[in-house]
Design a protein around this motif. Structure first.
Motif, mmCIF file in Angstrom:
data_model
loop_
_atom_site.group_PDB
_atom_site.id
_atom_site.type_symbol
_atom_site.label_atom_id
_atom_site.label_comp_id
_atom_site.label_asym_id
_atom_site.label_seq_id
_atom_site.Cartn_x
_atom_site.Cartn_y
_atom_site.Cartn_z
ATOM 1 N N ILE A 1 0.850 -1.466 -0.117
ATOM 2 C CA ILE A 1 -0.032 -0.126 0.171
ATOM 3 C C ILE A 1 0.883 1.191 -0.058
ATOM 4 O O ILE A 1 0.555 2.173 -0.700
ATOM 5 N N LYS A 2 1.965 1.333 0.737
ATOM 6 C CA LYS A 2 2.889 2.224 0.941
ATOM 7 C C LYS A 2 3.383 2.630 -0.440
ATOM 8 O O LYS A 2 3.405 3.772 -0.974
ATOM 9 N N GLU A 3 3.958 1.583 -1.148
ATOM 10 C CA GLU A 3 4.517 1.954 -2.640
ATOM 11 C C GLU A 3 3.348 2.431 -3.360
ATOM 12 O O GLU A 3 3.633 3.232 -4.411
ATOM 13 N N GLY A 4 2.363 1.820 -3.464
ATOM 14 C CA GLY A 4 1.021 2.251 -4.089
ATOM 15 C C GLY A 4 0.718 3.813 -4.165
ATOM 16 O O GLY A 4 0.713 4.460 -5.114
ATOM 17 N N LYS A 5 0.685 4.132 -3.022
ATOM 18 C CA LYS A 5 0.608 5.589 -2.772
ATOM 19 C C LYS A 5 1.614 6.755 -3.190
ATOM 20 O O LYS A 5 1.234 7.743 -3.338
ATOM 21 N N THR A 6 2.815 6.105 -3.586
ATOM 22 C CA THR A 6 3.699 6.997 -4.084
ATOM 23 C C THR A 6 3.489 7.275 -5.457
ATOM 24 O O THR A 6 3.903 8.252 -5.996
ATOM 25 N N VAL A 7 2.380 6.486 -6.140
ATOM 26 C CA VAL A 7 2.347 6.663 -7.387
ATOM 27 C C VAL A 7 0.766 6.818 -8.177
ATOM 28 O O VAL A 7 0.492 7.224 -9.219
ATOM 29 N N GLY A 8 0.045 6.764 -7.094
ATOM 30 C CA GLY A 8 -1.256 6.978 -7.622
ATOM 31 C C GLY A 8 -2.404 6.954 -6.097
ATOM 32 O O GLY A 8 -1.959 7.039 -5.179
ATOM 33 N N ASP A 9 -3.486 6.839 -6.669
ATOM 34 C CA ASP A 9 -4.595 7.081 -5.505
ATOM 35 C C ASP A 9 -5.006 5.513 -5.045
ATOM 36 O O ASP A 9 -5.671 4.657 -5.722
ATOM 37 N N VAL A 10 -4.697 5.310 -3.630
ATOM 38 C CA VAL A 10 -5.037 3.991 -3.301
ATOM 39 C C VAL A 10 -6.334 4.057 -2.303
ATOM 40 O O VAL A 10 -6.485 4.846 -1.715
ATOM 41 N N ASN A 11 -7.298 2.997 -2.762
ATOM 42 C CA ASN A 11 -8.483 3.106 -2.102
ATOM 43 C C ASN A 11 -8.518 1.550 -1.278
ATOM 44 O O ASN A 11 -7.922 0.698 -1.758
ATOM 45 N N ILE A 12 -8.444 1.767 -0.069
ATOM 46 C CA ILE A 12 -8.365 0.388 0.863
ATOM 47 C C ILE A 12 -9.923 -0.414 0.945
ATOM 48 O O ILE A 12 -10.901 0.418 1.410
ATOM 49 N N ALA A 13 -9.930 -1.118 0.057
ATOM 50 C CA ALA A 13 -11.145 -1.847 -0.205
ATOM 51 C C ALA A 13 -11.715 -2.708 0.778
ATOM 52 O O ALA A 13 -12.915 -2.876 0.728
ATOM 53 N N ALA A 14 -10.602 -3.285 1.653
ATOM 54 C CA ALA A 14 -11.103 -3.933 2.818
ATOM 55 C C ALA A 14 -9.971 -4.089 3.825
ATOM 56 O O ALA A 14 -8.766 -4.092 3.249
ATOM 57 N N SER A 15 -10.342 -4.030 5.135
ATOM 58 C CA SER A 15 -9.129 -4.309 5.956
ATOM 59 C C SER A 15 -9.561 -4.913 7.394
ATOM 60 O O SER A 15 -10.651 -4.815 7.685
ATOM 61 N N SER A 16 -8.640 -5.595 7.879
ATOM 62 C CA SER A 16 -8.882 -6.358 8.914
ATOM 63 C C SER A 16 -8.046 -5.867 10.304
ATOM 64 O O SER A 16 -7.863 -6.193 11.226
ATOM 65 N N GLU A 17 -7.549 -4.580 10.096
ATOM 66 C CA GLU A 17 -7.168 -3.636 10.947
ATOM 67 C C GLU A 17 -7.720 -3.751 12.368
ATOM 68 O O GLU A 17 -7.192 -3.759 13.587
ATOM 69 N N ASP A 18 -8.909 -3.450 12.179
ATOM 70 C CA ASP A 18 -9.840 -3.325 13.489
ATOM 71 C C ASP A 18 -9.831 -4.761 14.271
ATOM 72 O O ASP A 18 -10.005 -4.768 15.338
ATOM 73 N N LYS A 19 -9.389 -5.787 13.570
ATOM 74 C CA LYS A 19 -9.404 -7.045 14.246
ATOM 75 C C LYS A 19 -7.984 -7.427 14.327
ATOM 76 O O LYS A 19 -7.532 -8.553 14.542
ATOM 77 N N LYS A 20 -7.254 -6.494 14.516
ATOM 78 C CA LYS A 20 -5.519 -6.766 14.521
ATOM 79 C C LYS A 20 -5.014 -7.815 13.567
ATOM 80 O O LYS A 20 -4.073 -8.551 14.028
ATOM 81 N N PHE A 21 -5.634 -7.748 12.392
ATOM 82 C CA PHE A 21 -5.015 -8.651 11.339
ATOM 83 C C PHE A 21 -5.069 -9.992 11.676
ATOM 84 O O PHE A 21 -4.268 -11.049 11.263
ATOM 85 N N SER A 22 -6.293 -10.424 12.531
ATOM 86 C CA SER A 22 -6.151 -11.796 12.999
ATOM 87 C C SER A 22 -6.924 -12.890 11.826
ATOM 88 O O SER A 22 -7.295 -13.667 12.107
ATOM 89 N N CYS A 23 -7.476 -11.959 10.937
ATOM 90 C CA CYS A 23 -8.321 -12.807 10.042
ATOM 91 C C CYS A 23 -8.242 -11.710 8.523
ATOM 92 O O CYS A 23 -7.794 -10.774 8.643
ATOM 93 N N VAL A 24 -8.592 -12.421 7.671
ATOM 94 C CA VAL A 24 -8.847 -11.739 6.246
ATOM 95 C C VAL A 24 -10.360 -11.123 6.232
ATOM 96 O O VAL A 24 -11.158 -11.707 6.818
ATOM 97 N N PRO A 25 -10.417 -10.182 5.495
ATOM 98 C CA PRO A 25 -11.918 -9.375 5.557
ATOM 99 C C PRO A 25 -12.761 -10.300 4.822
ATOM 100 O O PRO A 25 -12.261 -10.908 3.969
ATOM 101 N N ASP A 26 -13.960 -10.120 5.241
ATOM 102 C CA ASP A 26 -14.924 -10.785 4.351
ATOM 103 C C ASP A 26 -15.887 -10.133 3.651
ATOM 104 O O ASP A 26 -16.776 -10.514 2.801
#
Ligand SMILES: Cc1ncc(COP(=O)(O)O)c(C=O)c1O
Length: 358
Positions: A107-132
Protein backbone atom coordinates in the motif's frame (compact mmCIF):
# COMPACT_ATOMS: atom_id res chain seq x y z
CA UNK A 1 27.24 -34.86 10.40
CA UNK A 2 24.95 -34.96 13.47
CA UNK A 3 21.20 -34.65 12.97
CA UNK A 4 20.29 -31.42 11.20
CA UNK A 5 18.09 -29.01 13.22
CA UNK A 6 14.51 -28.41 12.10
CA UNK A 7 14.42 -25.05 10.39
CA UNK A 8 11.34 -22.92 11.19
CA UNK A 9 12.71 -19.67 9.76
CA UNK A 10 10.20 -17.59 7.79
CA UNK A 11 12.59 -16.97 4.90
CA UNK A 12 15.11 -17.71 3.59
CA UNK A 13 13.70 -21.00 4.73
CA UNK A 14 14.11 -24.74 4.75
CA UNK A 15 14.92 -26.40 1.41
CA UNK A 16 14.47 -30.06 0.56
CA UNK A 17 17.54 -31.98 1.74
CA UNK A 18 17.72 -33.87 -1.56
CA UNK A 19 17.96 -30.55 -3.39
CA UNK A 20 20.79 -29.34 -1.18
CA UNK A 21 22.66 -32.61 -1.65
CA UNK A 22 22.28 -32.24 -5.41
CA UNK A 23 23.64 -28.68 -5.26
CA UNK A 24 26.58 -29.93 -3.23
CA UNK A 25 27.27 -32.79 -5.61
CA UNK A 26 27.12 -30.60 -8.73
CA UNK A 27 28.72 -27.53 -7.26
CA UNK A 28 32.18 -27.90 -8.79
CA UNK A 29 30.99 -29.43 -12.04
CA UNK A 30 27.73 -28.16 -13.48
CA UNK A 31 26.37 -30.13 -16.41
CA UNK A 32 29.71 -31.86 -17.11
CA UNK A 33 31.38 -28.54 -17.98
CA UNK A 34 34.01 -28.69 -15.25
CA UNK A 35 32.78 -25.25 -14.12
CA UNK A 36 30.64 -24.41 -11.10
CA UNK A 37 27.15 -22.99 -11.62
CA UNK A 38 28.39 -19.80 -9.90
CA UNK A 39 30.96 -19.26 -12.66
CA UNK A 40 28.66 -20.23 -15.51
CA UNK A 41 27.46 -17.71 -18.10
CA UNK A 42 23.78 -16.91 -18.13
CA UNK A 43 24.03 -17.21 -21.94
CA UNK A 44 25.43 -20.76 -21.82
CA UNK A 45 23.59 -23.72 -23.27
CA UNK A 46 23.47 -25.42 -19.86
CA UNK A 47 21.85 -22.46 -18.14
CA UNK A 48 19.46 -21.94 -21.05
CA UNK A 49 18.15 -25.46 -20.36
CA UNK A 50 17.77 -24.64 -16.65
CA UNK A 51 15.81 -21.44 -17.38
CA UNK A 52 13.48 -23.14 -19.85
CA UNK A 53 12.91 -26.05 -17.50
CA UNK A 54 12.16 -23.71 -14.57
CA UNK A 55 9.58 -21.90 -16.70
CA UNK A 56 7.99 -25.10 -17.94
CA UNK A 57 7.90 -26.65 -14.47
CA UNK A 58 6.25 -23.52 -13.06
CA UNK A 59 3.56 -23.75 -15.74
CA UNK A 60 3.03 -27.43 -15.14
CA UNK A 61 2.89 -27.26 -11.33
CA UNK A 62 0.54 -24.25 -11.25
CA UNK A 63 -1.42 -25.33 -14.33
CA UNK A 64 -0.72 -22.03 -16.10
CA UNK A 65 -2.14 -21.55 -19.60
CA UNK A 66 -0.28 -20.06 -22.56
CA UNK A 67 -2.12 -16.78 -21.91
CA UNK A 68 0.42 -16.04 -19.20
CA UNK A 69 4.12 -15.22 -19.20
CA UNK A 70 6.44 -16.59 -16.54
CA UNK A 71 9.52 -14.53 -15.70
CA UNK A 72 12.20 -14.65 -13.03
CA UNK A 73 13.21 -11.21 -11.80
CA UNK A 74 15.32 -9.65 -9.05
CA UNK A 75 14.59 -7.06 -6.39
CA UNK A 76 12.37 -9.35 -4.32
CA UNK A 77 8.64 -9.07 -3.80
CA UNK A 78 9.44 -5.61 -2.41
CA UNK A 79 10.34 -4.32 -5.87
CA UNK A 80 7.06 -5.79 -7.17
CA UNK A 81 5.17 -3.56 -4.71
CA UNK A 82 6.59 -0.64 -6.72
CA UNK A 83 6.63 -2.18 -10.19
CA UNK A 84 2.97 -3.20 -10.05
CA UNK A 85 1.94 0.30 -9.00
CA UNK A 86 4.22 2.13 -11.45
CA UNK A 87 3.16 -0.03 -14.40
CA UNK A 88 -0.54 -0.37 -13.82
CA UNK A 89 -1.74 2.45 -11.58
CA UNK A 90 0.39 5.25 -12.91
CA UNK A 91 -1.46 8.24 -11.46
CA UNK A 92 -4.86 6.55 -11.45
CA UNK A 93 -6.58 4.48 -8.77
CA UNK A 94 -6.12 0.94 -7.40
CA UNK A 95 -7.84 -1.08 -4.69
CA UNK A 96 -5.77 -2.72 -1.96
CA UNK A 97 -6.85 -5.27 0.62
CA UNK A 98 -5.14 -4.58 3.92
CA UNK A 99 -4.33 -7.72 5.87
CA UNK A 100 -1.12 -6.92 7.75
CA UNK A 101 2.53 -5.91 7.50
CA UNK A 102 3.14 -7.04 3.92
CA UNK A 103 -0.06 -5.57 2.54
CA UNK A 104 0.88 -2.35 4.32
CA UNK A 105 4.22 -2.23 2.49
CA UNK A 106 2.48 -2.78 -0.86
CA UNK A 107 0.00 0.00 0.00
CA UNK A 108 2.82 2.37 0.93
CA UNK A 109 4.43 1.92 -2.50
CA UNK A 110 1.07 2.23 -4.26
CA UNK A 111 0.55 5.59 -2.61
CA UNK A 112 3.77 6.94 -4.11
CA UNK A 113 2.34 6.73 -7.64
CA UNK A 114 -1.43 6.90 -7.43
CA UNK A 115 -4.68 6.94 -5.53
CA UNK A 116 -4.99 3.95 -3.21
CA UNK A 117 -8.43 2.85 -2.05
CA UNK A 118 -8.41 0.43 0.88
CA UNK A 119 -11.18 -1.84 -0.37
CA UNK A 120 -11.14 -3.94 2.81
CA UNK A 121 -9.09 -4.15 5.97
CA UNK A 122 -8.89 -6.33 9.03
CA UNK A 123 -6.94 -3.76 11.02
CA UNK A 124 -9.82 -3.43 13.49
CA UNK A 125 -9.34 -7.13 14.25
CA UNK A 126 -5.59 -6.71 14.64
CA UNK A 127 -5.15 -8.60 11.39
CA UNK A 128 -6.23 -11.86 12.97
CA UNK A 129 -8.30 -12.74 9.89
CA UNK A 130 -8.77 -11.76 6.27
CA UNK A 131 -11.69 -9.41 5.55
CA UNK A 132 -14.99 -10.85 4.40
CA UNK A 133 -16.57 -7.74 2.93
CA UNK A 134 -15.13 -5.56 0.21
CA UNK A 135 -15.72 -2.11 -1.07
CA UNK A 136 -14.27 -2.28 -4.57
CA UNK A 137 -14.16 0.78 -6.78
CA UNK A 138 -15.42 0.45 -10.33
CA UNK A 139 -12.57 2.58 -11.72
CA UNK A 140 -9.70 0.70 -10.05
CA UNK A 141 -6.87 -0.35 -12.35
CA UNK A 142 -6.41 -3.50 -10.28
CA UNK A 143 -7.11 -5.06 -6.89
CA UNK A 144 -4.06 -6.08 -4.87
CA UNK A 145 -4.02 -8.68 -2.10
CA UNK A 146 -1.49 -10.65 -0.07
CA UNK A 147 -2.54 -14.31 -0.19
CA UNK A 148 -0.66 -15.22 2.99
CA UNK A 149 0.53 -12.76 5.62
CA UNK A 150 3.82 -14.23 6.81
CA UNK A 151 4.07 -12.19 10.00
CA UNK A 152 0.56 -12.42 11.46
CA UNK A 153 -0.12 -15.88 10.02
CA UNK A 154 -3.37 -15.41 8.10
CA UNK A 155 -4.22 -16.73 4.66
CA UNK A 156 -7.01 -16.31 2.12
CA UNK A 157 -8.86 -19.63 1.85
CA UNK A 158 -10.77 -18.34 -1.18
CA UNK A 159 -10.18 -15.22 -3.26
CA UNK A 160 -12.65 -12.38 -3.83
CA UNK A 161 -14.39 -12.01 -7.17
CA UNK A 162 -13.20 -8.71 -8.61
CA UNK A 163 -15.23 -8.89 -11.83
CA UNK A 164 -13.48 -7.16 -14.70
CA UNK A 165 -10.90 -5.52 -12.47
CA UNK A 166 -7.59 -7.44 -12.61
CA UNK A 167 -6.61 -9.23 -9.44
CA UNK A 168 -2.92 -9.04 -8.50
CA UNK A 169 -1.53 -11.17 -5.67
CA UNK A 170 1.62 -11.23 -3.62
CA UNK A 171 2.00 -14.97 -3.00
CA UNK A 172 5.49 -14.81 -1.54
CA UNK A 173 4.78 -17.03 1.44
CA UNK A 174 2.37 -19.58 0.01
CA UNK A 175 3.36 -19.89 -3.64
CA UNK A 176 2.98 -23.49 -4.85
CA UNK A 177 1.79 -24.68 -1.44
CA UNK A 178 -1.73 -25.48 -2.63
CA UNK A 179 -3.84 -25.73 -5.74
CA UNK A 180 -5.10 -22.37 -6.96
CA UNK A 181 -6.93 -21.31 -10.08
CA UNK A 182 -4.40 -19.02 -11.78
CA UNK A 183 -7.13 -17.78 -14.14
CA UNK A 184 -8.61 -15.82 -11.24
CA UNK A 185 -5.54 -13.58 -11.32
CA UNK A 186 -4.05 -11.29 -13.89
CA UNK A 187 -0.75 -11.31 -12.06
CA UNK A 188 0.94 -13.29 -9.29
CA UNK A 189 4.36 -12.56 -7.84
CA UNK A 190 6.46 -14.20 -5.16
CA UNK A 191 9.95 -14.04 -3.72
CA UNK A 192 11.43 -17.53 -4.12
CA UNK A 193 13.02 -17.82 -0.69
CA UNK A 194 10.22 -19.57 1.16
CA UNK A 195 8.63 -22.31 -0.91
CA UNK A 196 10.50 -22.50 -4.19
CA UNK A 197 14.16 -21.67 -3.70
CA UNK A 198 16.42 -19.14 -2.12
CA UNK A 199 16.61 -15.33 -2.13
CA UNK A 200 17.59 -13.38 -5.24
CA UNK A 201 14.79 -14.62 -7.50
CA UNK A 202 11.24 -13.31 -7.80
CA UNK A 203 8.72 -15.29 -9.78
CA UNK A 204 6.25 -13.24 -11.82
CA UNK A 205 3.29 -14.82 -13.60
CA UNK A 206 1.50 -12.23 -15.70
CA UNK A 207 -1.39 -12.40 -18.15
CA UNK A 208 -0.73 -11.19 -21.70
CA UNK A 209 -3.60 -8.66 -21.45
CA UNK A 210 -2.03 -7.10 -18.36
CA UNK A 211 1.27 -6.51 -20.13
CA UNK A 212 -0.49 -4.43 -22.80
CA UNK A 213 -1.54 -2.02 -20.04
CA UNK A 214 1.96 -1.32 -18.75
CA UNK A 215 3.31 2.20 -18.50
CA UNK A 216 5.49 2.65 -21.60
CA UNK A 217 7.31 5.64 -20.11
CA UNK A 218 9.08 3.69 -17.39
CA UNK A 219 12.83 2.94 -17.45
CA UNK A 220 13.64 -0.29 -19.31
CA UNK A 221 14.37 -2.44 -16.25
CA UNK A 222 11.05 -1.54 -14.63
CA UNK A 223 8.84 -2.69 -17.51
CA UNK A 224 7.52 -6.23 -17.56
CA UNK A 225 7.72 -6.37 -21.36
CA UNK A 226 11.52 -6.01 -21.19
CA UNK A 227 11.88 -9.17 -19.15
CA UNK A 228 9.24 -11.05 -21.09
CA UNK A 229 10.80 -10.24 -24.47
CA UNK A 230 14.27 -11.21 -23.29
CA UNK A 231 13.00 -14.32 -21.47
CA UNK A 232 14.34 -13.14 -18.07
CA UNK A 233 17.78 -12.50 -19.57
CA UNK A 234 17.68 -8.74 -20.21
CA UNK A 235 20.39 -8.34 -17.59
CA UNK A 236 22.41 -10.93 -15.66
CA UNK A 237 19.94 -12.86 -13.56
CA UNK A 238 20.72 -14.77 -10.37
CA UNK A 239 22.11 -17.82 -12.14
CA UNK A 240 22.50 -19.91 -9.00
CA UNK A 241 19.14 -18.68 -7.70
CA UNK A 242 17.26 -19.84 -10.82
CA UNK A 243 19.25 -23.07 -10.83
CA UNK A 244 18.08 -23.73 -7.25
CA UNK A 245 14.47 -22.78 -8.09
CA UNK A 246 14.56 -25.28 -10.94
CA UNK A 247 15.80 -28.04 -8.61
CA UNK A 248 13.07 -27.27 -6.05
CA UNK A 249 10.43 -27.30 -8.79
CA UNK A 250 11.76 -30.68 -9.89
CA UNK A 251 11.41 -31.87 -6.31
CA UNK A 252 7.77 -30.67 -6.24
CA UNK A 253 7.02 -32.55 -9.48
CA UNK A 254 8.76 -35.70 -8.24
CA UNK A 255 6.77 -35.54 -5.01
CA UNK A 256 3.40 -35.57 -6.72
CA UNK A 257 2.91 -31.90 -7.63
CA UNK A 258 0.40 -29.55 -6.02
CA UNK A 259 -2.08 -32.21 -5.02
CA UNK A 260 0.37 -34.21 -2.91
CA UNK A 261 2.17 -31.14 -1.55
CA UNK A 262 -1.14 -29.54 -0.50
CA UNK A 263 -2.26 -32.72 1.21
CA UNK A 264 0.90 -32.86 3.31
CA UNK A 265 0.71 -29.14 4.06
CA UNK A 266 -2.89 -29.58 5.27
CA UNK A 267 -1.86 -32.43 7.51
CA UNK A 268 1.11 -30.57 9.00
CA UNK A 269 -0.96 -27.49 9.80
CA UNK A 270 -3.86 -29.56 11.16
CA UNK A 271 -1.76 -31.43 13.73
CA UNK A 272 -0.21 -28.23 15.01
CA UNK A 273 -3.46 -26.26 15.19
CA UNK A 274 -5.26 -29.24 16.76
CA UNK A 275 -2.66 -29.28 19.47
CA UNK A 276 -2.92 -25.51 20.01
CA UNK A 277 -6.70 -25.88 20.30
CA UNK A 278 -6.36 -28.64 22.84
CA UNK A 279 -4.26 -26.79 25.40
CA UNK A 280 -4.78 -23.85 27.70
CA UNK A 281 -1.06 -23.21 27.89
CA UNK A 282 -0.55 -21.99 24.30
CA UNK A 283 -2.92 -20.12 22.00
CA UNK A 284 -2.97 -19.33 18.28
CA UNK A 285 -3.41 -15.72 17.13
CA UNK A 286 -5.27 -16.20 13.86
CA UNK A 287 -9.01 -16.75 13.73
CA UNK A 288 -9.89 -20.26 12.63
CA UNK A 289 -11.37 -19.36 9.26
CA UNK A 290 -8.20 -17.48 8.21
CA UNK A 291 -5.46 -19.64 9.68
CA UNK A 292 -2.30 -19.82 7.62
CA UNK A 293 -1.02 -23.27 6.76
CA UNK A 294 2.45 -21.86 6.23
CA UNK A 295 3.10 -19.60 9.23
CA UNK A 296 1.55 -20.67 12.49
CA UNK A 297 1.69 -17.77 14.89
CA UNK A 298 1.09 -18.53 18.55
CA UNK A 299 1.86 -17.42 22.07
CA UNK A 300 2.26 -18.84 25.53
CA UNK A 301 -0.44 -17.51 27.86
CA UNK A 302 2.27 -16.52 30.25
CA UNK A 303 4.21 -14.39 27.74
CA UNK A 304 7.18 -14.24 30.11
CA UNK A 305 7.98 -17.86 29.29
CA UNK A 306 8.48 -17.21 25.59
CA UNK A 307 12.20 -16.33 25.66
CA UNK A 308 12.86 -19.48 27.60
CA UNK A 309 10.75 -21.46 25.12
CA UNK A 310 12.76 -20.14 22.16
CA UNK A 311 16.05 -20.94 23.93
CA UNK A 312 15.03 -24.45 24.86
CA UNK A 313 13.54 -25.11 21.44
CA UNK A 314 16.91 -24.19 19.92
CA UNK A 315 18.78 -26.46 22.34
CA UNK A 316 16.43 -29.26 21.26
CA UNK A 317 17.05 -28.73 17.54
CA UNK A 318 14.13 -26.42 16.61
CA UNK A 319 15.52 -23.25 15.08
CA UNK A 320 13.80 -20.00 14.04
CA UNK A 321 10.71 -20.22 16.24
CA UNK A 322 10.76 -16.62 17.50
CA UNK A 323 7.94 -14.45 16.15
CA UNK A 324 8.63 -11.51 13.85
CA UNK A 325 10.23 -8.58 15.70
CA UNK A 326 7.25 -6.33 14.91
CA UNK A 327 4.75 -8.69 16.58
CA UNK A 328 6.65 -10.76 19.14
CA UNK A 329 5.40 -14.16 20.30
CA UNK A 330 6.20 -17.36 18.45
CA UNK A 331 5.93 -18.54 14.87
CA UNK A 332 6.40 -21.91 13.23
CA UNK A 333 6.93 -21.53 9.50
CA UNK A 334 6.25 -24.92 7.95
CA UNK A 335 6.74 -24.45 4.23
CA UNK A 336 6.63 -27.21 1.62
CA UNK A 337 10.03 -28.67 2.50
CA UNK A 338 9.29 -28.88 6.22
CA UNK A 339 8.60 -32.54 7.09
CA UNK A 340 5.50 -33.78 8.93
CA UNK A 341 7.80 -35.70 11.26
CA UNK A 342 9.42 -32.38 12.29
CA UNK A 343 6.01 -30.92 13.20
CA UNK A 344 5.23 -33.97 15.31
CA UNK A 345 8.61 -33.82 17.06
CA UNK A 346 8.02 -30.14 17.75
CA UNK A 347 4.62 -30.86 19.29
CA UNK A 348 6.29 -33.41 21.62
CA UNK A 349 8.72 -30.69 22.65
CA UNK A 350 5.82 -28.25 23.23
CA UNK A 351 4.01 -30.80 25.38
CA UNK A 352 7.12 -31.41 27.40
CA UNK A 353 7.66 -27.68 27.89
CA UNK A 354 4.05 -27.32 29.00
CA UNK A 355 4.43 -30.16 31.48
CA UNK A 356 7.49 -28.54 33.04
CA UNK A 357 6.13 -24.99 33.09
CA UNK A 358 2.36 -25.27 33.10
C1 LIG B 1 4.13 -11.91 2.00
C2 LIG B 1 5.44 -11.25 1.73
N1 LIG B 1 5.51 -10.29 0.80
C3 LIG B 1 6.67 -9.66 0.53
C4 LIG B 1 7.83 -9.99 1.18
C5 LIG B 1 9.09 -9.24 0.84
O1 LIG B 1 9.89 -10.06 0.08
P1 LIG B 1 11.36 -9.67 -0.36
O2 LIG B 1 12.19 -9.68 0.87
O3 LIG B 1 11.70 -10.77 -1.32
O4 LIG B 1 11.31 -8.35 -0.99
C6 LIG B 1 7.82 -10.99 2.15
C7 LIG B 1 9.06 -11.35 2.85
O5 LIG B 1 9.10 -12.07 3.81
C8 LIG B 1 6.59 -11.63 2.43
O6 LIG B 1 6.53 -12.59 3.37
Amino acid sequence: MSKRPYNFYAGPAILPLDVMKKIQKEFLDFDGTGLSIVETSHRSKGFDTVMKQARERTKKIMNISDDYHVVFLQGGASLQFSMVAMNFMNGKKADYIHTGEWAKKAIKEGKTVGDVNIAASSEDKKFSCVPDTYNFSSDAQYVHLTSNETINGIQFQAFPDTGNVPLVADMSSDIMSRKINVNQFKMIYAGAQKNIGTSGVTLVVIHKDMVTRENAKLPTMLKYSTHIEKESLYNTPSVIGIYIVNLVLGWIVDNGGMEAIEKTNNEKAAVLYDYLDSTEFYYGLAEKQSRSKMNIVFRIKNNDLEDQFVEQAKANGFIGIKGHRSLGGLRASIYNAFPLEGVKDFISFMKDFEKKNG
